[in-house]
Design an enzyme around this catalytic site. Structure first.
Site, PDB file in Angstrom:
ATOM      1  N   ASP A  36     -99.632  -3.115 -16.316  1.00  0.00           N
ATOM      2  CA  ASP A  36     -99.301  -4.511 -16.591  1.00  0.00           C
ATOM      3  C   ASP A  36     -97.865  -4.701 -17.069  1.00  0.00           C
ATOM      4  O   ASP A  36     -97.362  -5.828 -17.075  1.00  0.00           O
ATOM      5  CB  ASP A  36    -100.253  -5.096 -17.634  1.00  0.00           C
ATOM      6  CG  ASP A  36    -101.269  -6.020 -16.980  1.00  0.00           C
ATOM      7  OD1 ASP A  36    -101.151  -6.225 -15.765  1.00  0.00           O
ATOM      8  OD2 ASP A  36    -102.144  -6.527 -17.692  1.00  0.00           O
ATOM      9  N   ASP A 274     -66.972 -40.284   1.560  1.00  0.00           N
ATOM     10  CA  ASP A 274     -67.399 -39.007   2.121  1.00  0.00           C
ATOM     11  C   ASP A 274     -68.917 -38.826   2.029  1.00  0.00           C
ATOM     12  O   ASP A 274     -69.504 -38.051   2.782  1.00  0.00           O
ATOM     13  CB  ASP A 274     -66.691 -37.867   1.369  1.00  0.00           C
ATOM     14  CG  ASP A 274     -66.952 -36.545   2.048  1.00  0.00           C
ATOM     15  OD1 ASP A 274     -66.595 -36.427   3.230  1.00  0.00           O
ATOM     16  OD2 ASP A 274     -67.535 -35.652   1.409  1.00  0.00           O
ATOM     17  N   GLY A 409     -70.179 -34.044   6.988  1.00  0.00           N
ATOM     18  CA  GLY A 409     -70.138 -35.263   7.797  1.00  0.00           C
ATOM     19  C   GLY A 409     -69.422 -35.109   9.134  1.00  0.00           C
ATOM     20  O   GLY A 409     -69.961 -35.456  10.179  1.00  0.00           O
ATOM     21  N   LEU A 410     -68.202 -34.556   9.114  1.00  0.00           N
ATOM     22  CA  LEU A 410     -67.418 -34.459  10.342  1.00  0.00           C
ATOM     23  C   LEU A 410     -68.123 -33.551  11.346  1.00  0.00           C
ATOM     24  O   LEU A 410     -68.241 -33.874  12.527  1.00  0.00           O
ATOM     25  CB  LEU A 410     -66.013 -33.916  10.019  1.00  0.00           C
ATOM     26  CG  LEU A 410     -65.142 -33.674  11.252  1.00  0.00           C
ATOM     27  CD1 LEU A 410     -64.835 -34.980  11.965  1.00  0.00           C
ATOM     28  CD2 LEU A 410     -63.839 -32.988  10.848  1.00  0.00           C
TER      29      LEU A 410
HETATM   30  S1  SF4 Z   1    -104.773  -8.941 -12.464  1.00  0.00           S
HETATM   31 FE1  SF4 Z   1    -104.070  -9.451 -14.518  1.00  0.00          FE
HETATM   32  S2  SF4 Z   1    -104.679  -7.743 -15.776  1.00  0.00           S
HETATM   33 FE2  SF4 Z   1    -104.821  -7.059 -13.677  1.00  0.00          FE
HETATM   34  S3  SF4 Z   1    -102.836  -6.119 -13.261  1.00  0.00           S
HETATM   35 FE3  SF4 Z   1    -102.657  -8.244 -12.635  1.00  0.00          FE
HETATM   36  S4  SF4 Z   1    -101.851  -9.270 -14.398  1.00  0.00           S
HETATM   37 FE4  SF4 Z   1    -102.620  -7.341 -15.123  1.00  0.00          FE
END
Ligand code: SF4
Length: 521
Positions: A36, A274, A409-410
């Site tokens: 994570d 412009d 634009g041009l």
């Molecule tokens: S689903 Fe949620 S808990 Fe699982 S790896 Fe992804 S962020 Fe982390």
């Protein structure tokens, strides 16, 4: 289950990480599986922070499942407090840990640490990143801020800016300048740059400036109830909104409006000749509710675009967005499914998309210019230079960045008149964007142009992809290609709609012109 490839928002614990990373002397403990920590990269690479986020993970693995994962969380909280000695901590579960049912509140209470440890409720399967940030900030404010005596001078807090926020760093500088110009002192900016002790001082401000409703509204409402602090409702993005914001501050404080507009260039840039070719350019807006609503006002009222579609991915802002969309007479799109956004963009056939990083990809795929107005964003939208989107300098920045992707634009004029040029043609794109030289894909068709009769006699072969049951005849397709590419999508769609409505199956040159006359009425 929902098949998902791109998500506009991360899980709510990423929102909690954004709040913790914004702050100082504050640590977040997340109960989560090994791996994570990927979210660290959002801060160290996209935002290019020079320190690791103040977030510790319990990092359980498969082998821990049989044992006491709650114990692992407990040890992580304790070790984090001992090592970093923060003024306060917060504890939350990631999506996987939510399934384990360890109780962060009970665990942190049992530890009886000498600092506040705030447990967070982040329902990962029903809410997302912005909710996570808003709720984390609310919980911290609720735990730490108390009613206090007001400062002798008129002061306010700025609420909502945080890590990974789109241009939050510079918006805070710009809005602080606006407030100071009116004689209002900024008491605390939070969560960005604040310590838990700063949150304890929130109550002494006279009012709150809510810069980002997505990530600060719950805290603002809590402070309104407990500390009797009103909060501003106007987000100062765009010239009109900035002036309205200053008027709102004046109403709240009794101070006269004072605005230093000496470096405000956007109104003249938009009014100068412009910019005439920008009038009525069709724009599609998508992003978070706050930025889309503000951008629509700028697009329609300050630059002269026509808003042909608008939507947001965060349903917390759905009601406000619906109200804004009604003002521009467009169908509001509330979705977090980028395929739906792509479909809506294709149907509206805009000449410019103002969106997020996802819309930039959609624009690339459909060949429509795009500028980024909202998170989620890539690294290039955390620029080294000063680049607010709020206040008067923000208006200057927005004008430049929205106009940049468009053909000038041009060139637009020349492309319409001389589309057979070897260098300036539809496929070459805007020349001010550089890129490599692209040869014109197909040579002009002299036979077809010199002897249209022969063409009419040849069997009709659809040369444009058929849309459903409708077919484009070759001569109609050639005529369609005479329309400048930036409006061709719209012309094609309108003609097909017209043909479908009239029950015409084969689109001829006549159908094309009848459709043109019909829609011009
Ligand atoms: S689903 Fe949620 S808990 Fe699982 S790896 Fe992804 S962020 Fe982390």
């Amino acid at each position: 289950m929902k098949l998902t490839l791109w998500t506009y928002e991360g899980p709510p614990h990423v929102g909690a990480m954004r709040v913790a990373t914004s702050m100082k002397d504050m640590h977040l403990v997340l109960h989560g599986p090994q791996g994570d920590t990927y979210a660290d990269l959002l801060f160290t690479m996209i935002e290019r922070r020079n320190a690791r986020p103040p977030v510790a993970f319990s990092t359980f693995q498969a082998a821990d499942m049989g044992a006491d994962t709650g114990l692992l969380l407990k040890e992580t909280i304790k070790a984090t407090q001992e090592r970093y000695q923060p003024q306060a901590m917060a504890v939350a579960l990631t999506c996987t840990a939510e399934l384990l049912q360890d109780d962060p509140e009970g665990i942190s209470r049992a530890l009886a640490l000498p600092i506040p440890v705030v447990p967070l409720e982040l329902p990962s399967y029903s809410r997302k990143e912005n909710f996570g940030a808003d709720e984390t900030f609310r919980a911290l404010v609720r735990a730490l801020a108390k009613p206090m005596e007001r400062t002798p001078e008129v002061s306010c807090n700025i609420l909502g800016p945080n890590a990974l926020g789109f241009r939050h760093r510079d918006d805070v500088v710009e809005v602080t300048k606006l407030l100071e110009g009116m004689g209002v002192t900024v008491n605390v900016v939070a969560p960005m740059g604040a310590t838990p002790d700063d949150l304890r001082k929130l109550g002494q401000a006279h009012f709150n400036v809510l810069l980002y409703p997505e990530t600060g509204e719950s805290a603002a409402r809590h402070l309104e109830r407990t500390c009797k602090q009103p909060f501003t409702k106007t987000v100062p993005m765009g010239v009109g909104a900035t002036r309205d914001f200053l008027a709102e501050v004046s109403k709240l404080t009794g101070l006269p409006v004072k605005a230093d507009e000496r470096t405000l260039r956007q109104p003249w840039w938009s009014a100068s000749v412009d910019s005439t070719y920008l009038t009525g350019k069709r724009v599609f807006l998508f992003g978070d509710g706050t930025h889309v609503i503000a951008a629509a006002r700028i697009a329609a009222k300050e630059v002269g675009f026509e808003v042909v579609g608008m939507g947001c991915y965060n349903r917390e802002m759905a009601r406000a967005l619906r109200t804004a969309a009604a003002e521009y007479g467009v169908e509001p799109l509330i979705t977090d499914d980028y395929l739906e956004v792509e479909k809506a963009i294709e149907a509206a056939a805009p000449e410019l998309i103002l969106g997020t990083q996802m819309e930039r990809n959609i624009g690339k795929k459909l060949g429509i210019p795009c500028a980024v107005i909202s998170a989620p964003v890539h690294v290039q939208d955390f620029p080294a230079r000063y680049a607010p989107v709020m206040g008067f300098e923000g208006a200057n920045v927005l004008f430049d960045s929205w106009i940049h992707p468009l053909v000038m634009g041009l060139e637009e004029h020349l492309l319409t008149m001389f589309r057979e040029d070897f260098e300036f043609h539809d496929a070459a794109g805007a020349s001010h964007h550089g890129g490599k030289h692209v040869e014109r894909a197909e040579a002009p068709e002299p036979a077809a142009q010199a002897a249209p009769q022969t063409q009419v006699d040849t069997p009709a072969v659809p040369v444009v992809e058929p849309s459903g049951e409708i077919r484009w005849m070759p001569e109609a397709e050639r005529e369609l290609k005479k329309i400048p590419f930036f409006v061709r999508g719209k012309a094609k769609r309108n003609t097909e709609l017209f043909a479908a409505h009239k029950g015409v199956r084969d689109i001829t040159v006549e159908t094309l012109y009848e459709a043109k006359a019909h829609y011009a009425r």
